[in-house]
Design a protein around this motif. Structure first.
Motif, PDB file in Angstrom:
ATOM      1  N   UNK A  57      -0.103   2.866   9.571  1.00  0.00           N
ATOM      2  CA  UNK A  57       0.664   4.053   9.948  1.00  0.00           C
ATOM      3  C   UNK A  57       1.688   4.455   8.889  1.00  0.00           C
ATOM      4  N   UNK A  58       2.172   3.477   8.144  1.00  0.00           N
ATOM      5  CA  UNK A  58       3.053   3.804   7.019  1.00  0.00           C
ATOM      6  C   UNK A  58       2.284   4.576   5.947  1.00  0.00           C
ATOM      7  N   UNK A  59       0.986   4.272   5.812  1.00  0.00           N
ATOM      8  CA  UNK A  59       0.171   4.930   4.794  1.00  0.00           C
ATOM      9  C   UNK A  59      -0.206   6.347   5.200  1.00  0.00           C
ATOM     10  N   UNK A  72       0.831  -1.207   0.000  1.00  0.00           N
ATOM     11  CA  UNK A  72       0.000   0.000   0.000  1.00  0.00           C
ATOM     12  C   UNK A  72       0.866   1.258   0.000  1.00  0.00           C
ATOM     13  N   UNK A  73       1.860   1.276   0.848  1.00  0.00           N
ATOM     14  CA  UNK A  73       2.791   2.402   0.882  1.00  0.00           C
ATOM     15  C   UNK A  73       2.146   3.696   1.357  1.00  0.00           C
ATOM     16  N   UNK A  74       2.791   4.811   1.087  1.00  0.00           N
ATOM     17  CA  UNK A  74       2.323   6.126   1.507  1.00  0.00           C
ATOM     18  C   UNK A  74       1.089   6.535   0.715  1.00  0.00           C
ATOM     19  N   UNK A  75      -0.009   6.844   1.421  1.00  0.00           N
ATOM     20  CA  UNK A  75      -1.219   7.350   0.780  1.00  0.00           C
ATOM     21  C   UNK A  75      -1.333   8.858   0.933  1.00  0.00           C
ATOM     22  N   UNK A  76      -0.940   9.371   2.091  1.00  0.00           N
ATOM     23  CA  UNK A  76      -0.960  10.818   2.315  1.00  0.00           C
ATOM     24  C   UNK A  76      -0.091  11.159   3.515  1.00  0.00           C
ATOM     25  N   UNK A 119       5.090  -7.566   9.147  1.00  0.00           N
ATOM     26  CA  UNK A 119       4.600  -6.679  10.196  1.00  0.00           C
ATOM     27  C   UNK A 119       3.081  -6.785  10.286  1.00  0.00           C
ATOM     28  N   UNK A 120       2.534  -6.255  11.349  1.00  0.00           N
ATOM     29  CA  UNK A 120       1.089  -6.276  11.533  1.00  0.00           C
ATOM     30  C   UNK A 120       0.397  -5.208  10.707  1.00  0.00           C
ATOM     31  N   UNK A 121      -0.941  -5.354  10.545  1.00  0.00           N
ATOM     32  CA  UNK A 121      -1.718  -4.403   9.753  1.00  0.00           C
ATOM     33  C   UNK A 121      -1.575  -2.982  10.280  1.00  0.00           C
ATOM     34  N   UNK A 122      -1.492  -2.821  11.603  1.00  0.00           N
ATOM     35  CA  UNK A 122      -1.434  -1.484  12.191  1.00  0.00           C
ATOM     36  C   UNK A 122      -0.180  -0.733  11.752  1.00  0.00           C
TER      37      UNK A 122
END
Length: 395
Positions: free
Chosen positions: A53-55, A8-12, A46-49
């Protein structure tokens, strides 16, 4: 949250984004890493959380939970505001929880009571290192042997049947859904069979207790089921009868839907791990606890009975294993240190009545005429004779 992954990476990177997480004690706090291995080699996940936070690295994160574990505070920060169990019941959002101890009715000996107490002492701090884990396993093995003793299961079944029927008789017009929480699947299955021995009619499949009171449309929504059912996953090493009783995932999904239908004949669910958290059935009135539970799992479990439902003035927790101290500690931790949202039903009086009732049973053939109609000395001697009679009966 399951939609967020490494790709997913950075969204905003905006800072005016607010992310609100419900049930902030499960995947919502899962930011840690794990090593995994496949044909290509070892890799880290890593976990979904963490991916969430990366996104949105600069967002403000707000978590909602009824049981804020240490990881919740570590990930979301300190508590900003709390709405306690007592406030909720005072506002009519939930009903109060009543507590009734019945351990004395099913325990076989003082030695077993001491073993159970010893087990809870070991559970004060959950195992962290291998030695503690092994000690915990040995303690649980001893506990399982105690809880699964055939004579104890018989006592448990008889008392639960009597208690549930008395509860239904008090309010015949209120749907009385009940859940029995057992320590393991084997004990749960044995309890089901003992209850069937006492009430064979409870295992006859029907759509409803009285189908004549329902419309054709209502009946079409129902599946013919016994009044009491075991809800558990199948194990590869299960004996055939247990394996077949647990059924498939599709069967359990059907049980889920039918238990939530107030018209269904399915009124009593025997469970082990399933349905004790995150499972809402407003008509669930009584929870029979025969499994060691601690901390947030305990508070989540007893909270299954505090949902508002027409005609339901309280949710009842019936304790067959001695969870009172752990329950009160959990209530203080998650409900506020200055309050007690649990009605203990005058616990001392309830315990006294339980013992009095058992003595009543022991004295069923004792002639107590002199106690009620004799002179003072006759009454005193009658008491002495009664004490000797009870002692002889116990031996």
């Amino acid at each position: 949250i399951q939609k967020f992954c490494e790709d997913t990476g950075l969204l905003s990177d905006r800072s005016n984004i607010i992310c609100i997480s419900d049930e902030a004690h499960r995947t919502q706090v899962n930011i840690g890493s794990k090593l995994k291995k496949n044909a290509s080699g070892v890799y880290t996940t890593f976990g979904f959380a963490k991916y969430l936070r990366d996104s949105f690295p600069n967002a403000t994160y707000c978590g909602f939970t009824g049981t804020p574990i240490d990881e919740t505070v570590a990930v979301f920060g300190p508590v900003v505001d709390s709405y306690t169990m007592k406030e909720s019941s005072d506002d009519g959002i939930t009903v109060r929880i009543a507590y009734e101890p019945r351990l004395a009715r099913v325990i076989l000996s003082d030695e077993q009571a001491k073993e159970i107490e010893k087990y809870y002492e070991k559970c004060v701090e959950e195992g962290a290192n291998p030695e503690q884990v092994e000690a915990s396993k040995r303690a649980m093995s001893t506990m399982s042997a105690i809880l699964g003793h055939p004579e104890r299961i018989k006592k448990l079944a008889a008392d639960m049947v009597a208690h549930y029927e008395a509860l239904c008789a008090e309010k015949p017009d209120v749907v009385q859904k009940a859940m029995i929480v057992c320590s393991d699947r084997k004990n749960a299955f044995q309890l089901l069979k003992e209850i069937e021995t006492i009430r064979p009619d409870w295992r006859i499949p029907r759509k409803a207790e009285d189908e004549s009171k329902l419309t054709r449309e209502q009946l079409d929504q129902l599946v013919a089921l016994p009044k009491i059912n075991l809800v558990a996953t199948q194990g590869q090493n299960d004996e055939k009868e247990l394996y077949d009783t647990c059924g498939t995932k599709e069967y359990r999904n059907m049980l889920d839907k039918q238990f939530k239908n107030n018209d269904s004949n399915f009124k009593i669910a025997i469970v082990v791990d399933m349905w004790i958290t995150g499972f809402d059935v407003p008509s669930l009135t009584v929870m029979y606890i025969d499994k060691p539970l601690q901390k947030h799992t305990l508070i989540q479990t007893i909270s299954r009975v505090n949902r508002v439902f027409d005609g339901k003035d309280k949710g009842l927790v019936v304790d067959y294993i001695g969870i009172k101290n752990d329950m009160m500690a959990a209530v203080k931790k998650y409900g506020g240190p200055q309050e007690n949202p649990v009605d203990e039903l005058n616990v001392s009086l309830s315990i006294f009545r339980n013992y009095l009732s058992m003595i009543d049973d022991l004295l069923s053939s004792f002639d107590a005429t002199l106690f009620y109609h004799g002179k003072p000395l006759d009454r005193l001697n009658c008491l002495n004779d009664a004490a000797e009679y009870v002692q002889t009966s116990k031996e």
